[in-house]
Design a protein around this motif. Structure first.
Motif, PDB file in Angstrom:
ATOM      1  N   ILE A  54      20.923 -25.063 -43.318  1.00  0.00           N
ATOM      2  CA  ILE A  54      22.626 -24.885 -42.316  1.00  0.00           C
ATOM      3  C   ILE A  54      23.064 -23.956 -44.293  1.00  0.00           C
ATOM      4  CG2 ILE A  54      24.221 -26.897 -43.251  1.00  0.00           C
ATOM      5  CD1 ILE A  54      23.039 -29.261 -43.281  1.00  0.00           C
ATOM      6  N   ALA A  55      24.235 -23.017 -43.148  1.00  0.00           N
ATOM      7  CA  ALA A  55      24.237 -21.482 -43.708  1.00  0.00           C
ATOM      8  C   ALA A  55      25.498 -21.490 -43.848  1.00  0.00           C
ATOM      9  CB  ALA A  55      23.270 -20.608 -43.730  1.00  0.00           C
ATOM     10  N   SER A  56      26.259 -20.818 -44.896  1.00  0.00           N
ATOM     11  CA  SER A  56      27.842 -20.772 -44.785  1.00  0.00           C
ATOM     12  C   SER A  56      27.790 -19.487 -45.705  1.00  0.00           C
ATOM     13  CB  SER A  56      28.549 -21.834 -45.711  1.00  0.00           C
ATOM     14  OG  SER A  56      28.545 -22.971 -44.689  1.00  0.00           O
ATOM     15  N   PHE A  57      28.734 -18.365 -44.816  1.00  0.00           N
ATOM     16  CA  PHE A  57      28.749 -17.173 -45.087  1.00  0.00           C
ATOM     17  C   PHE A  57      30.923 -17.062 -45.262  1.00  0.00           C
ATOM     18  CE2 PHE A  57      25.586 -17.436 -42.506  1.00  0.00           C
ATOM     19  CZ  PHE A  57      24.430 -17.181 -43.399  1.00  0.00           C
ATOM     20  N   ALA A  58      30.941 -16.824 -46.270  1.00  0.00           N
ATOM     21  CA  ALA A  58      32.415 -16.056 -46.780  1.00  0.00           C
ATOM     22  C   ALA A  58      32.767 -14.605 -46.831  1.00  0.00           C
ATOM     23  CB  ALA A  58      32.996 -17.300 -47.977  1.00  0.00           C
ATOM     24  N   ASN A  59      34.058 -14.681 -46.246  1.00  0.00           N
ATOM     25  CA  ASN A  59      34.784 -13.397 -46.471  1.00  0.00           C
ATOM     26  C   ASN A  59      36.188 -13.395 -46.929  1.00  0.00           C
ATOM     27  OD1 ASN A  59      36.274 -11.219 -45.534  1.00  0.00           O
ATOM     28  ND2 ASN A  59      34.405 -10.351 -43.427  1.00  0.00           N
ATOM     29  N   GLY A  60      36.512 -12.701 -47.759  1.00  0.00           N
ATOM     30  CA  GLY A  60      37.950 -12.918 -48.270  1.00  0.00           C
ATOM     31  C   GLY A  60      38.701 -12.132 -47.764  1.00  0.00           C
ATOM     32  N   THR A  61      38.603 -11.432 -46.641  1.00  0.00           N
ATOM     33  CA  THR A  61      40.319 -10.507 -45.976  1.00  0.00           C
ATOM     34  C   THR A  61      40.426 -11.037 -44.000  1.00  0.00           C
ATOM     35  OG1 THR A  61      38.058  -9.035 -45.889  1.00  0.00           O
ATOM     36  CG2 THR A  61      39.838  -9.051 -47.936  1.00  0.00           C
ATOM     37  N   ARG A  62      39.401 -11.144 -43.337  1.00  0.00           N
ATOM     38  CA  ARG A  62      39.288 -11.906 -42.054  1.00  0.00           C
ATOM     39  C   ARG A  62      38.678 -12.285 -41.631  1.00  0.00           C
ATOM     40  NH1 ARG A  62      35.479  -9.704 -39.787  1.00  0.00           N
ATOM     41  NH2 ARG A  62      34.355  -7.367 -40.683  1.00  0.00           N
ATOM     42  N   GLU A  63      38.529 -13.230 -40.435  1.00  0.00           N
ATOM     43  CA  GLU A  63      37.553 -13.880 -39.717  1.00  0.00           C
ATOM     44  C   GLU A  63      36.300 -13.577 -39.635  1.00  0.00           C
ATOM     45  OE1 GLU A  63      37.346 -17.414 -39.149  1.00  0.00           O
ATOM     46  OE2 GLU A  63      39.465 -17.987 -39.379  1.00  0.00           O
ATOM     47  N   PHE A  64      35.198 -14.424 -39.288  1.00  0.00           N
ATOM     48  CA  PHE A  64      34.079 -13.828 -38.564  1.00  0.00           C
ATOM     49  C   PHE A  64      33.826 -12.786 -37.498  1.00  0.00           C
ATOM     50  CE2 PHE A  64      31.927 -15.071 -42.899  1.00  0.00           C
ATOM     51  CZ  PHE A  64      31.859 -14.311 -43.109  1.00  0.00           C
ATOM     52  N   LYS A  65      33.670 -11.711 -37.146  1.00  0.00           N
ATOM     53  CA  LYS A  65      33.515 -11.174 -35.836  1.00  0.00           C
ATOM     54  C   LYS A  65      32.900 -12.201 -34.720  1.00  0.00           C
ATOM     55  CE  LYS A  65      36.293  -7.082 -36.308  1.00  0.00           C
ATOM     56  NZ  LYS A  65      35.693  -5.667 -36.894  1.00  0.00           N
ATOM     57  N   ASP A  66      32.719 -12.155 -33.347  1.00  0.00           N
ATOM     58  CA  ASP A  66      31.782 -12.148 -32.580  1.00  0.00           C
ATOM     59  C   ASP A  66      30.616 -11.612 -32.195  1.00  0.00           C
ATOM     60  OD1 ASP A  66      33.666 -14.859 -31.320  1.00  0.00           O
ATOM     61  OD2 ASP A  66      33.742 -13.996 -29.615  1.00  0.00           O
ATOM     62  N   ASP A  67      30.293 -10.757 -32.875  1.00  0.00           N
ATOM     63  CA  ASP A  67      29.398  -9.901 -32.872  1.00  0.00           C
ATOM     64  C   ASP A  67      28.509  -9.937 -33.921  1.00  0.00           C
ATOM     65  OD1 ASP A  67      31.685  -8.201 -33.957  1.00  0.00           O
ATOM     66  OD2 ASP A  67      30.242  -6.413 -33.870  1.00  0.00           O
ATOM     67  N   GLU A  68      29.153 -10.507 -34.943  1.00  0.00           N
ATOM     68  CA  GLU A  68      29.196 -10.356 -36.417  1.00  0.00           C
ATOM     69  C   GLU A  68      28.296 -11.935 -37.309  1.00  0.00           C
ATOM     70  OE1 GLU A  68      31.915  -7.954 -39.455  1.00  0.00           O
ATOM     71  OE2 GLU A  68      32.436 -10.080 -38.672  1.00  0.00           O
ATOM     72  N   ILE A  69      29.119 -12.727 -35.844  1.00  0.00           N
ATOM     73  CA  ILE A  69      28.088 -14.437 -36.369  1.00  0.00           C
ATOM     74  C   ILE A  69      27.248 -14.567 -35.830  1.00  0.00           C
ATOM     75  CG2 ILE A  69      28.710 -16.342 -35.077  1.00  0.00           C
ATOM     76  CD1 ILE A  69      31.765 -16.348 -35.552  1.00  0.00           C
ATOM     77  N   GLU A  70      26.682 -13.457 -34.155  1.00  0.00           N
ATOM     78  CA  GLU A  70      25.360 -13.747 -33.634  1.00  0.00           C
ATOM     79  C   GLU A  70      24.451 -13.388 -34.192  1.00  0.00           C
ATOM     80  OE1 GLU A  70      22.858 -14.437 -31.142  1.00  0.00           O
ATOM     81  OE2 GLU A  70      24.741 -15.330 -31.125  1.00  0.00           O
ATOM     82  N   THR A  71      24.688 -12.017 -34.975  1.00  0.00           N
ATOM     83  CA  THR A  71      23.853 -11.299 -35.792  1.00  0.00           C
ATOM     84  C   THR A  71      23.364 -11.921 -37.156  1.00  0.00           C
ATOM     85  OG1 THR A  71      25.247  -9.015 -35.700  1.00  0.00           O
ATOM     86  CG2 THR A  71      24.265  -8.795 -37.339  1.00  0.00           C
ATOM     87  N   ILE A  72      24.205 -12.255 -36.977  1.00  0.00           N
ATOM     88  CA  ILE A  72      23.987 -13.476 -38.995  1.00  0.00           C
ATOM     89  C   ILE A  72      23.230 -15.156 -38.145  1.00  0.00           C
ATOM     90  CG2 ILE A  72      24.865 -14.979 -40.141  1.00  0.00           C
ATOM     91  CD1 ILE A  72      27.070 -13.412 -40.814  1.00  0.00           C
ATOM     92  N   SER A  73      23.758 -15.449 -37.011  1.00  0.00           N
ATOM     93  CA  SER A  73      22.362 -16.577 -36.871  1.00  0.00           C
ATOM     94  C   SER A  73      21.221 -16.302 -36.531  1.00  0.00           C
ATOM     95  CB  SER A  73      23.436 -16.815 -35.159  1.00  0.00           C
ATOM     96  OG  SER A  73      24.503 -17.403 -35.375  1.00  0.00           O
ATOM     97  N   THR A  74      20.478 -15.199 -35.919  1.00  0.00           N
ATOM     98  CA  THR A  74      19.707 -14.182 -35.534  1.00  0.00           C
ATOM     99  C   THR A  74      19.321 -14.273 -36.573  1.00  0.00           C
ATOM    100  OG1 THR A  74      20.082 -12.941 -33.545  1.00  0.00           O
ATOM    101  CG2 THR A  74      18.384 -12.424 -34.678  1.00  0.00           C
ATOM    102  N   MET A  75      19.482 -13.712 -37.941  1.00  0.00           N
ATOM    103  CA  MET A  75      18.688 -13.659 -39.071  1.00  0.00           C
ATOM    104  C   MET A  75      18.650 -14.816 -39.835  1.00  0.00           C
ATOM    105  SD  MET A  75      20.238  -9.808 -40.752  1.00  0.00           S
ATOM    106  CE  MET A  75      21.674  -9.742 -40.335  1.00  0.00           C
ATOM    107  N   VAL A  76      18.918 -16.027 -39.845  1.00  0.00           N
ATOM    108  CA  VAL A  76      19.462 -17.006 -40.234  1.00  0.00           C
ATOM    109  C   VAL A  76      18.182 -17.762 -39.337  1.00  0.00           C
ATOM    110  CG1 VAL A  76      20.659 -19.492 -40.801  1.00  0.00           C
ATOM    111  CG2 VAL A  76      21.317 -17.193 -40.919  1.00  0.00           C
ATOM    112  N   ARG A  77      18.420 -17.691 -38.005  1.00  0.00           N
ATOM    113  CA  ARG A  77      16.756 -18.613 -37.300  1.00  0.00           C
ATOM    114  C   ARG A  77      15.068 -18.120 -38.025  1.00  0.00           C
ATOM    115  NH1 ARG A  77      20.583 -18.739 -32.867  1.00  0.00           N
ATOM    116  NH2 ARG A  77      20.154 -16.022 -32.384  1.00  0.00           N
ATOM    117  N   ARG A  78      15.554 -16.707 -38.620  1.00  0.00           N
ATOM    118  CA  ARG A  78      14.218 -15.639 -38.741  1.00  0.00           C
ATOM    119  C   ARG A  78      13.876 -16.633 -39.768  1.00  0.00           C
ATOM    120  NH1 ARG A  78      10.163 -14.498 -37.325  1.00  0.00           N
ATOM    121  NH2 ARG A  78       8.609 -12.974 -38.879  1.00  0.00           N
ATOM    122  N   LEU A  79      14.734 -16.116 -40.931  1.00  0.00           N
ATOM    123  CA  LEU A  79      14.835 -17.468 -42.155  1.00  0.00           C
ATOM    124  C   LEU A  79      13.854 -18.800 -41.870  1.00  0.00           C
ATOM    125  CD1 LEU A  79      17.631 -15.744 -43.857  1.00  0.00           C
ATOM    126  CD2 LEU A  79      15.084 -15.252 -44.301  1.00  0.00           C
TER     127      LEU A  79
END
Length: 203
Positions: A108-133
């Motif tokens: 389980i992983a959580s990520f934070a941004n102070g100024t805006r929502e995460f974009k769909d492509d960022e979510i896909e990129t982060i998801s791929t990296m977390v699955r790899r970890l």
């Protein structure tokens, strides 16, 4: 690239994608992750810990109930203790939680941004990296007999020379066994390897 180097490189990339920090709990077993990484602001990390938020955090409850990705603004789990609002007051205004792996070894992983929502492509990129970890930190199913013997000697308090004599091998051969055990368990030190071997029920 070694697993440790890949983990470090991936965490550095994730930090750029999550300017207000992240928490990653890899392979949560028996209520505790086998590895965790956290870069949230210290004030929030201290508040989260002192209030025992982990026991009531909707992002963690969501992570155990399903797999995938969800923005905090769309979190379907109730938040009666106002943890997400409290996070926002500490600058973690927008967030994303990811969950992957089987329930007996969930990441389980959580990520934070102070100024805006995460974009769909960022979510896909982060998801791929977390699955790899998750994949590269999969605990081994077993250790070799030689690795187990070497770690047991250390657990019993033997110094390298005494342990080597006990096992009937040279000291350099004993050290090689410890190195291979550390590599298999992705541990930086022998003490860490010993703890992981115990945590994984391999000793």
């Amino acid at each position: 690239m070694s697993s440790r180097a890949e983990i470090s490189a991936t965490l550095a990339r994730l930090q750029k994608l999550a300017p207000k920090g992240y928490y990653i709990g890899l392979h949560i077993r028996f209520a505790a992750p086998i590895m965790q990484f956290q870069t949230y602001p210290e004030t929030w990390a201290e508040r989260y810990s002192s209030n025992a938020y982990a026991l009531r955090d909707p992002t963690i409850a969501w992570g155990f109930s399903t797999t995938g990705a969800v923005r905090w603004s769309a979190m379907p789990i109730p938040d009666p203790f106002g943890i997400l609002a409290d996070a926002a007051s500490h600058g973690l205004t927008y967030g994303l939680t990811l969950s992957c792996g089987p329930i007996k070894s969930r990441t389980i992983a959580s990520f934070a941004n102070g100024t805006r929502e995460f974009k769909d492509d960022e979510i896909e990129t982060i998801s791929t990296m977390v699955r790899r970890l998750h994949d590269i930190t999969e605990p081994p199913e077993s250790l070799t007999k030689a690795q187990q013997e070497a770690l047991r000697c250390i657990a019993e308090g033997d110094r390298h020379a005494a342990a080597a004599a006990k096992l009937g091998i040279t000291e350099s051969a004993f050290k090689a066994r410890l190195i291979s055990a550390r590599e298999r368990l992705m541990a930086k030190t022998t003490a860490e390897a010993l703890q992981r071997a115990k945590d994984y029920r391999l000793l």
